[in-house]
Design an enzyme around this catalytic site. Structure first.
Site, PDB file in Angstrom:
ATOM      1  N   LEU A   6     -44.403  38.751 -40.744  1.00 51.02           N
ATOM      2  CA  LEU A   6     -45.831  38.643 -40.891  1.00 51.02           C
ATOM      3  C   LEU A   6     -46.615  39.154 -39.447  1.00 51.02           C
ATOM      4  CD1 LEU A   6     -45.884  35.115 -42.592  1.00 51.02           C
ATOM      5  CD2 LEU A   6     -46.369  37.238 -43.657  1.00 51.02           C
TER       6      LEU A   6
ATOM      7  N   THR B  44     -37.177  40.614 -32.955  1.00 52.64           N
ATOM      8  CA  THR B  44     -36.726  39.486 -33.967  1.00 52.64           C
ATOM      9  C   THR B  44     -35.289  39.838 -34.030  1.00 52.64           C
ATOM     10  OG1 THR B  44     -37.119  38.249 -35.892  1.00 52.64           O
ATOM     11  CG2 THR B  44     -37.592  40.545 -35.842  1.00 52.64           C
TER      12      THR B  44
ATOM     13  N   LYS C  78     -32.720  39.654 -30.546  1.00 57.03           N
ATOM     14  CA  LYS C  78     -33.479  38.791 -29.039  1.00 57.03           C
ATOM     15  C   LYS C  78     -32.701  38.741 -28.099  1.00 57.03           C
ATOM     16  CE  LYS C  78     -36.657  35.908 -31.344  1.00 57.03           C
ATOM     17  NZ  LYS C  78     -36.846  34.509 -32.219  1.00 57.03           N
TER      18      LYS C  78
ATOM     19  N   ASP D 242     -41.617  31.424 -28.042  1.00 59.57           N
ATOM     20  CA  ASP D 242     -41.350  30.579 -29.244  1.00 59.57           C
ATOM     21  C   ASP D 242     -41.494  29.153 -28.798  1.00 59.57           C
ATOM     22  OD1 ASP D 242     -40.648  32.337 -31.182  1.00 59.57           O
ATOM     23  OD2 ASP D 242     -38.549  32.349 -30.581  1.00 59.57           O
TER      24      ASP D 242
ATOM     25  N   GLY E  67     -31.209  21.127 -34.386  1.00 54.27           N
ATOM     26  CA  GLY E  67     -30.867  22.650 -34.511  1.00 54.27           C
ATOM     27  C   GLY E  67     -30.641  22.929 -32.817  1.00 54.27           C
TER      28      GLY E  67
ATOM     29  N   GLY F 163     -29.723  26.535 -32.097  1.00 57.29           N
ATOM     30  CA  GLY F 163     -29.890  28.200 -32.166  1.00 57.29           C
ATOM     31  C   GLY F 163     -31.111  28.650 -31.150  1.00 57.29           C
TER      32      GLY F 163
ATOM     33  N   ALA G 266     -34.406  29.268 -31.762  1.00 59.75           N
ATOM     34  CA  ALA G 266     -35.608  28.878 -31.573  1.00 59.75           C
ATOM     35  C   ALA G 266     -35.531  27.460 -31.077  1.00 59.75           C
ATOM     36  CB  ALA G 266     -36.151  28.787 -33.165  1.00 59.75           C
TER      37      ALA G 266
ATOM     38  N   ARG H 160     -25.410  21.292 -36.105  1.00 60.57           N
ATOM     39  CA  ARG H 160     -24.201  21.278 -36.948  1.00 60.57           C
ATOM     40  C   ARG H 160     -22.992  21.479 -36.101  1.00 60.57           C
ATOM     41  NH1 ARG H 160     -24.339  25.575 -41.610  1.00 60.57           N
ATOM     42  NH2 ARG H 160     -24.568  26.795 -39.813  1.00 60.57           N
TER      43      ARG H 160
ATOM     44  N   TYR I 109     -41.496  28.319 -42.252  1.00 58.69           N
ATOM     45  CA  TYR I 109     -42.956  28.567 -42.624  1.00 58.69           C
ATOM     46  C   TYR I 109     -43.012  29.035 -44.045  1.00 58.69           C
ATOM     47  CZ  TYR I 109     -42.320  33.314 -40.601  1.00 58.69           C
ATOM     48  OH  TYR I 109     -41.601  34.529 -40.320  1.00 58.69           O
TER      49      TYR I 109
HETATM   50  P1  ATR Z   1     -33.119  30.927 -35.001  1.00 58.47           P
HETATM   51  O1  ATR Z   1     -33.251  32.058 -33.968  1.00 58.47           O
HETATM   52  O2  ATR Z   1     -33.872  31.015 -36.168  1.00 58.47           O
HETATM   53  O3  ATR Z   1     -32.891  29.791 -34.175  1.00 58.47           O
HETATM   54  P2  ATR Z   1     -30.374  30.611 -35.121  1.00 58.47           P
HETATM   55  O4  ATR Z   1     -29.926  30.972 -33.938  1.00 58.47           O
HETATM   56  O5  ATR Z   1     -29.229  31.352 -36.259  1.00 58.47           O
HETATM   57  O6  ATR Z   1     -31.732  31.101 -35.687  1.00 58.47           O
HETATM   58  O7  ATR Z   1     -30.143  29.215 -35.670  1.00 58.47           O
HETATM   59  C1  ATR Z   1     -30.044  28.529 -36.841  1.00 58.47           C
HETATM   60  C2  ATR Z   1     -29.960  26.787 -36.568  1.00 58.47           C
HETATM   61  O8  ATR Z   1     -29.965  26.448 -37.866  1.00 58.47           O
HETATM   62  C3  ATR Z   1     -28.574  26.566 -35.727  1.00 58.47           C
HETATM   63  O9  ATR Z   1     -28.968  25.449 -35.263  1.00 58.47           O
HETATM   64  C4  ATR Z   1     -27.816  26.274 -36.935  1.00 58.47           C
HETATM   65  O10 ATR Z   1     -26.616  25.395 -36.647  1.00 58.47           O
HETATM   66  P3  ATR Z   1     -25.284  25.953 -36.267  1.00 58.47           P
HETATM   67  O11 ATR Z   1     -25.556  26.317 -34.740  1.00 58.47           O
HETATM   68  O12 ATR Z   1     -24.285  25.025 -36.299  1.00 58.47           O
HETATM   69  O13 ATR Z   1     -24.929  27.024 -36.964  1.00 58.47           O
HETATM   70  C5  ATR Z   1     -28.736  25.575 -38.026  1.00 58.47           C
HETATM   71  N1  ATR Z   1     -28.322  25.615 -39.246  1.00 58.47           N
HETATM   72  C6  ATR Z   1     -28.432  26.884 -40.402  1.00 58.47           C
HETATM   73  N2  ATR Z   1     -27.881  26.394 -41.538  1.00 58.47           N
HETATM   74  C7  ATR Z   1     -27.777  25.073 -41.504  1.00 58.47           C
HETATM   75  C8  ATR Z   1     -27.273  24.043 -42.465  1.00 58.47           C
HETATM   76  N3  ATR Z   1     -26.977  24.444 -43.711  1.00 58.47           N
HETATM   77  N4  ATR Z   1     -27.212  22.655 -41.864  1.00 58.47           N
HETATM   78  C9  ATR Z   1     -27.509  22.400 -40.658  1.00 58.47           C
HETATM   79  N5  ATR Z   1     -27.937  23.419 -39.802  1.00 58.47           N
HETATM   80  C10 ATR Z   1     -27.828  24.766 -40.126  1.00 58.47           C
END
Ligand code: ATR
Length: 293
Positions: free
Chosen positions: A21, A67, A71, A107, A131, A133, A135, A155, A228
């Site tokens: 977007l 993105t 990143k 972010d 989370g 990851g 973000a 997770r 979003y």
């Molecule tokens: P982003 O840059 O958007 O943060 P990312 O770095 O891939 O993307 O992070 C995705 C996040 O969503 C991680 O915290 C991931 O958990 P893991 O580190 O254990 O993989 C979390 N996530 C994705 N799918 C999930 C699910 N089904 N249940 C719980 N957490 C999930």
């Protein structure tokens, strides 16, 4: 928009990129401020990243958003990376400063602004972040010094624990990390004031997924989702229905975009215009999908 020989270019790179977007949001801002600029999206494959960054310099592209999946990988091709982006290990904004490429991550700032502009007060509050990851790291880094206590559940519990440890070393706050499960979320929510979902759970095409049981949410709480699409995730719908304050993921999207704009142009971004463009586009896409079904 009239494109001439003087028009300057900004862009976003990623793979996939067609659903971004950012072009809509930034072109709306350029048009509103009558800036002779255009913003486009480029699909750049992993193995082409270095060439793409060199190309950015050769072509004099002024500003770049980055993105998935670049990143982190882009860092080694930049001349300078600010301390926030370094800690997070991820860059989402690059400024081409006369051929010198400078990397930032907006972010976290986007999340902070989204909360503050929606009257969510952070001082003295307990924040639960789901989370760890990219973000989530950005959000944790930005919010750690604003709240009284930060709890991170992921997770992959090791990632949450490591992030909490790194943040504790940097900020003098109570910061803990643990493995995400129904019981840890329920437990941590008992006295949390703010909940932020920074996982991808609930994102299109699985809009009914949520990590949080509605019964664990309270009216005196604020809940933000970084997802979003859809604008109102199941989590936010549940939060709203118990009387909690909600902050939409589109707010973070808009404010991180606004922060990129401000890095590139050193002037305030037209946030309202950018928000309108984003919401209009999501609504249009959703109504065309509904119409087709
Ligand atoms: P982003 O840059 O958007 O943060 P990312 O770095 O891939 O993307 O992070 C995705 C996040 O969503 C991680 O915290 C991931 O958990 P893991 O580190 O254990 O993989 C979390 N996530 C994705 N799918 C999930 C699910 N089904 N249940 C719980 N957490 C999930």
């Amino acid at each position: 928009m009239e494109i001439s020989g003087r028009t300057r270019v900004c862009c976003v790179i990623g793979d996939p990129i067609e659903h971004t977007l950012s072009p809509l949001m930034h072109n709306a801002a350029f048009k509103h401020l009558k800036l002779d600029l255009v913003y486009v999206a480029f699909r750049v494959r992993k193995e082409e990243l270095e060439n793409a960054v060199k190309g950015m310099c050769s072509l004099g592209i002024h500003g770049l958003n980055v993105t998935m999946p670049h990143k982190n990988a882009i860092i080694k091709y930049l001349d300078e990376v600010d301390s926030t982006a370094k800690f997070i290990g991820s860059v989402n904004t690059v400024l081409n400063n006369d051929g010198k490429l400078m990397g930032f991550n907006t972010d976290g700032l986007g999340a902070l602004k989204a909360l503050k502009e929606n009257q969510v007060h952070l001082d003295g509050k307990k924040l639960l972040l789901l989370g760890a990851g990219g973000a989530a790291r950005a959000i944790a880094f930005q919010l750690a010094s604003e709240v009284e206590e930060l709890r991170i559940l992921n997770r992959d519990g090791e990632k949450a624990k490591q992030l909490a440890k790194a943040l504790r070393e940097k900020f003098n706050r109570k910061i803990v990390g643990d493995t995400l499960s129904a019981s840890t979320i329920k437990e941590q929510l008992k006295d949390a004031d703010i909940l932020v979902n920074a996982t991808s759970v609930g994102m299109h095409p699985n809009p009914e997924q949520t990590l949080v049981n509605r019964e664990w949410l309270k009216p005196n709480m604020a809940v933000m989702d970084i997802v979003y699409n859809p604008v109102e995730t199941r989590l936010l719908r549940d939060a709203k229905s118990v009387g909690a304050k909600v902050v939409y993921g589109t707010e973070m999207l808009v404010f991180q975009g606004a922060a990129s704009f401000e890095i590139w142009f050193n002037r305030p971004a037209p946030v309202e215009v950018m928000r309108d463009a984003v919401l209009r586009s999501i609504n249009e896409v959703n109504s065309s999908v509904e119409g087709a079904s």
